[in-house]
Design a protein around this motif. Structure first.
Motif, PDB file in Angstrom:
ATOM      1  N   THR A  38      -8.663   3.111   2.157  1.00  0.00           N
ATOM      2  CA  THR A  38      -7.387   2.444   1.904  1.00  0.00           C
ATOM      3  C   THR A  38      -6.990   1.528   3.047  1.00  0.00           C
ATOM      4  O   THR A  38      -6.005   0.788   2.929  1.00  0.00           O
ATOM      5  CB  THR A  38      -6.281   3.491   1.693  1.00  0.00           C
ATOM      6  N   ASP A  78      -3.728   2.538  -5.916  1.00  0.00           N
ATOM      7  CA  ASP A  78      -4.391   3.706  -5.330  1.00  0.00           C
ATOM      8  C   ASP A  78      -4.854   4.631  -6.447  1.00  0.00           C
ATOM      9  O   ASP A  78      -4.033   5.123  -7.233  1.00  0.00           O
ATOM     10  CB  ASP A  78      -3.435   4.453  -4.396  1.00  0.00           C
ATOM     11  N   PRO A 110      -8.603   2.417  -2.830  1.00  0.00           N
ATOM     12  CA  PRO A 110      -8.014   1.247  -3.488  1.00  0.00           C
ATOM     13  C   PRO A 110      -8.873   0.826  -4.678  1.00  0.00           C
ATOM     14  O   PRO A 110     -10.074   0.609  -4.536  1.00  0.00           O
ATOM     15  CB  PRO A 110      -8.018   0.186  -2.384  1.00  0.00           C
TER      16      PRO A 110
END
Length: 999
Positions: A677, A914, A931
């Motif tokens: 992420t 997400d 992601p």
């Protein structure tokens, strides 16, 4: 053009195949492998040891012990363990560890569920021989037996009344497809005991074989004779947490597993149907889930190493009666179930191995042929013609584990003198490696490794899947070529340790110079046409980076992932594949199409059956490599084709250039997820996006699994936005009206009463819900107060919610019920149908989904999230226009950078959110996210070309790639995309995008 590299391991097909016609690619058609008369006729010809450890292996082990410190240390530890076992094993120990009652298997933890923790259908258990009748959950720490979760349900066997099976009461569990399972914790304990006793037996056998100490053989004899007392009475059962036992003669049950002559034992509220759930796939007698073969093989090898033992005076440790009893009531008895299963799969192959080893050890050549039939069908049929796995790397290794003893036990096998098979022939000097395609399968497993010698986590493989040290020792023995010796040294090292130490002791060449290899293990660029996977690599030995394009056909243990692209470089996943969650209830999260790097059509999963993929191009040069494949993953897509280039950019930098062409459907999403992420964006202005989807009906259930009551008042349910409750109260009685009050009763098993009484303190009405009785047929409590007009089965008048939204329940509650579990049920498609229900736990303030009420009023606060349609499970959803070039950048430590470059396209919209990132079935990374990128284009039936470049490079200095753009072309180049790399020595690549003339 398709390039396929032939196997480099020596595999020679000889006339033995003709001799083994009865054992070949068709189901076994030979003599009865359970015939005791054949055993009695030929058992005297057996010369021990004859299984996976031969006399030459014992000599090799003693040589290793004399020459190497690691081997001598292993021998010291082996003797120490064996001495301890001899002191430990006594009549009481044998009765405790090897019970009369059939072992169970696995099952979920009821305490985890009660505490609102994620639970696994198989549980995560620890067991210790120091407390042999206890079981502890690794997750929540609860120790069983436990007064909160008693095995209040017991069922006695009618066939053998000594055997009583206990099950935990309360609400049932859904274990895979079995809808109403109950854990039997005592059954799990019995299975752990049997496994422990079997391990002790194997240790004693190895110690005796290497030392000749008769006390080790005597103790092994005691364990084997205890198994001879109990095993013939152990029932055939359904593995996993299903809890079903065939209550009849085990031989009859093995032959008639789907047509039992008597009712099977089941845990209520289930009812018998005279067949074991999942048939042979899960069937067991020794505590496994359809994989008794590992136990059978281990016990057979232990007997093989000890049965000829003699005391110092020369008297046999095993009497002739002992040997006949053990061979009949342990070895042949344990192999009986396998002989009734005609199929070949990743479980049954191990059971065939056990049968073959038993046949070798007791002198039953028909049983050997039955086992060899399974081995040949495995290497010739289960593995693909190019040696690739028909399922996944993890399951190929599981299959290899199942057949591991074959190449060791059948190094030069001839059938007993005087025996002739039903084909009129006798097998002579058969070698399982030289005379079969076994080496091809291993070559494919080696050539599908990535640079760190792990397998890519494609399909049902884990990110930790690898060829372990024990297998490396086996390969080093069977294939003495430099390639294998290099792999052995790199995998197991010069000083073996851990699980590979025993294999090294028996199978490694004692002369260290014999295994030296002048170069490291190397991996080639290769495409497997039957496996439909292409591997392009970087680095001198193919070990620095990997691009994998997966176009595999649909099959067992595959994912919905055709044309998935996986990138790995310098020890890191770049474009990752989430891999396998094993038997986790959420396994679909990593199996679905969205979890992969490809194009989704209309937001749907790819199809499974009928999906076909094939390679059209595979070529490699020192600078640029390319491969292209297509797939029939979507019936509505007339074109679904991917071309991938792997480029050496110099300076330890490389790029993957991707051109994905798809035509069909209304919406096409180019989906991928990056390594973490921690991502930044250039030229992409993301804004918050609101998930869209059709409204869904939903209700809340306050579930009771024991007698007791709860009072609930001041009920309020509203949508939650930015941490605040908004909108109307969906459970307002005045809003719902008297004909459809916003509450109801759910009755699964048992009885319950719901009354409405005035509030005593001036508040709203009080809902008094009482669990008043257990079920009449099944003495359990499974009832609930429904908040939202519903009976818990249908919800046509239940509140309507917004997909993807979070709703907060607030109310006051009191009562004497031992626990209340708060859940949400929703009907995403058909609220009038009970089969459309989706259940999920809530999230209570303070954690978990289960509340322990008190007699005083307390406030309950719980949040629930409704399924969100196309964006289900995607949080923090953001979007931006994708018409202009942009990129995403990840910093990989302090030394490397990974960038995803996109040229942009008119009408393209980019979504980023997400999504699911958990990869460990044990839930150690529960809640992990990655992601997820969606490059969306819309328009019925149009042709879209998604292009991208992924660059892995050092983070020091200026980026090698400075930009990417889509250039207009015309004339002779019409219908082509031009890629230009903006660097001093730029590279231009063209890829045709017009529809191919043929598929």
């Amino acid at each position: 053009m398709v390039l396929y590299c032939q196997c480099s391991l020596p595999v020679v097909t000889v006339a033995a195949f003709a001799t083994l016609s009865v054992c070949g690619e068709t189901p076994y058609r030979g003599n009865d492998p359970t015939d005791l008369a054949t055993w009695k006729r030929f058992r005297a010809q057996v010369r021990h040891p004859c299984a996976a450890v031969k006399s030459s292996d014992l000599e090799r082990a003693r040589d290793n012990i004399a020459r190497h410190a690691w081997a001598a240390d292993y021998m010291r530890r082996l003797r120490k363990d064996a001495d301890s076992i001899c002191r430990e094993v006594a009549p009481d120990w044998l009765r405790t560890m090897i019970e009369v009652t059939t072992p169970g298997c696995v099952g979920p933890c009821p305490a985890c569920r009660a505490k609102g923790l994620p639970w696994h259908p198989n549980g995560q258990w620890t067991w210790s021989p120091g407390h042999p009748n206890q079981l502890k959950c690794r997750v929540c720490g609860t120790v069983f037996p436990n007064d909160r979760f008693p095995e209040s349900i017991t069922v006695r066997s009618k066939w053998d009344p000594r055997q009583v099976f206990g099950y935990v009461g309360g609400d049932t569990f859904r274990c895979f497809g079995y809808k109403r399972a109950r854990p039997s914790l005592t059954g799990i304990v019995r299975a752990r005991k049997v496994g422990y006793a079997t391990g002790r037996l194997a240790t004693l056998a190895a110690a005796y074989a290497l030392t000749g100490e008769p006390r080790y053989a005597r103790t092994a004899r005691a364990i084997l004779l205890r198994f001879a007392e109990t095993l013939p009475h152990w029932l055939v059962r359904a593995g996993y947490g299903y809890g079903e036992y065939a209550d009849c003669d085990p031989h009859v049950a093995a032959r008639r597993i789907a047509d039992l002559p008597a009712d099977e034992i089941v845990a209520p509220p289930n009812t018998p149907d005279r067949k074991l759930y999942a048939g042979y796939w899960a069937a067991s007698r020794v505590g496994t889930s359809g994989m008794d073969g590992w136990w059978v093989a281990r016990v057979a090898e232990s007997y093989d190493l000890t049965c000829d033992a003699r005391d110092p005076q020369g008297a046999p440790v095993f009497s002739s009666v002992d040997r006949e009893t053990i061979e009949r009531d342990v070895l042949l008895e344990s192999a009986y179930l396998a002989t009734c299963d005609p199929d070949i799969n990743n479980k049954s192959v191990g059971n065939r191995t056990g049968a073959a080893l038993v046949g070798l050890c007791v002198g039953q050549p028909d049983l050997v042929r039955f086992g060899l039939n399974g081995f040949l069908r495995t290497v010739n049929d289960w593995f693909l013609p190019d040696g690739g796995t028909s399922e996944s790397a993890a399951y190929a290794l599981m299959t290899m584990s199942g057949i591991r003893p074959f190449p060791l036990a059948f190094r030069d096998y001839s059938e007993p003198r005087g025996y002739v098979g039903p084909d009129g022939r006798r097998i002579e000097h058969f070698d399982a490696v030289r005379d079969t395609l076994y080496g091809d399968a291993w070559q494919a497993l080696l050539w599908t490794l990535q640079g760190d010698l792990r397998h890519p986590p494609a399909a049902d493989s884990y990110r930790t899947t690898r060829i372990g040290a024990s297998f490396a020792e086996l390969l080093g023995l069977l294939f003495p070529e430099p390639e294998m010796q290099a792999f052995l040294r790199e995998t197991a090292g010069d000083t073996p340790a851990g699980g590979g130490c025993r294999s090294a002791l028996f199978y490694r060449n004692p002369d260290p110079a014999a295994g030296n290899s002048p170069s490291p293990f190397a991996l080639p660029d290769i495409v497997f046409p039957y496996l439909s996977q292409g591997f392009l690599r970087a680095g001198r030995h193919g070990r620095k980076a990997l691009m994998l394009l997966n176009a595999s056909w649909w099959g067992n243990h595959h994912h919905l992932d055709s044309l998935n692209l996986y990138l790995w470089g310098r020890g890191r996943e770049l474009l990752s594949d989430l891999g396998y969650l094993w038997d986790h209830p959420d396994h679909y999260q990593t199996r679905r199409t969205r979890a992969h790097n490809l194009v989704m059509v209309d937001g749907h999963d790819q199809r499974g059956p009928g999906r076909r993929g094939r390679f059209h191009l595979f070529a490699a040069t020192p600078v640029a490599k390319v491969m292209e494949a297509s797939s029939e993953a979507y019936p509505e897509a007339s074109l679904y084709r991917r071309t991938c280039f792997f480029l050496d950019l110099g300076g330890d930098a490389r790029a993957a250039v991707d051109v994905f062409r798809v035509k069909g459907g209304d919406v096409r999403d180019y989906v991928f997820h990056g390594p973490s992420t921690a991502v930044s964006f250039d030229q992409l202005e993301l804004r918050r996006a609101t998930p869209q989807g059709d409204p869904v009906h939903f209700a809340l259930r306050l579930h009771l699994d024991a007698l007791g009551s709860i009072d609930v008042t001041d009920v309020d349910l509203r949508e939650l936005r930015n941490g605040k409750s908004v909108g109307p109260n969906l459970l307002d009685p005045a809003r719902a009206g008297p004909k459809a009050p916003p509450w109801g009763r759910y009755i699964g098993d048992g009885a319950a009463a719901l009354t409405v009484v005035p509030a005593s303190d001036g508040g709203g009405p009080v809902l008094r819900f009482r669990a008043t009785g257990r079920g009449k047929v099944h003495p359990v409590v499974n009832v609930g107060l429904m908040l939202g007009h519903s009976n818990g089965y249908t919800g046509i008048e239940a509140p309507v919610g917004r997909p993807g939204a979070v709703y907060r329940l607030r109310c006051r509650i009191r009562g004497d019920a031992p626990r209340v579990r708060i859940q949400v049920v929703s009907w995403p498609n058909a609220a009038q149908s009970s089969s459309d229900r989706q259940w999920a736990d809530s999230r209570l303030e303070g954690g978990g989904s289960t509340l322990v009420p008190s007699t005083n009023w307390r406030t309950l606060s719980a949040d629930v999230t409704l399924p969100s349609g196309a964006w289900d499970g995607i949080a923090n959803l953001r979007c931006a226009g994708g018409a202009a070039p942009w990129r995403a950048v990840w910093a990989l430590g302090k030394t490397r950078r990974f960038s995803a470059w996109f040229p942009g396209a008119p009408g393209e919209t980019v979504f980023v959110g997400d999504g699911w990132g958990q990869r460990d079935y044990r839930n150690t990374d529960r809640g992990a996210v990655l992601p997820y990128f969606f490059r969306r284009r819309e328009g019925r039936g149009r042709l879209d070309v998604f292009t991208a470049a992924f660059v892995d490079e050092p983070s020091t200095g200026a980026p090698i790639v400075r930009g990417i753009e889509r250039l207009p072309v015309s004339g002779a180049r019409r219908g082509r995309w031009l890629w230009r790399w903006l660097r001093p020595s730029s590279v231009s690549l063209y890829s045709r995008v017009s529809k191919p003339k043929s598929r």
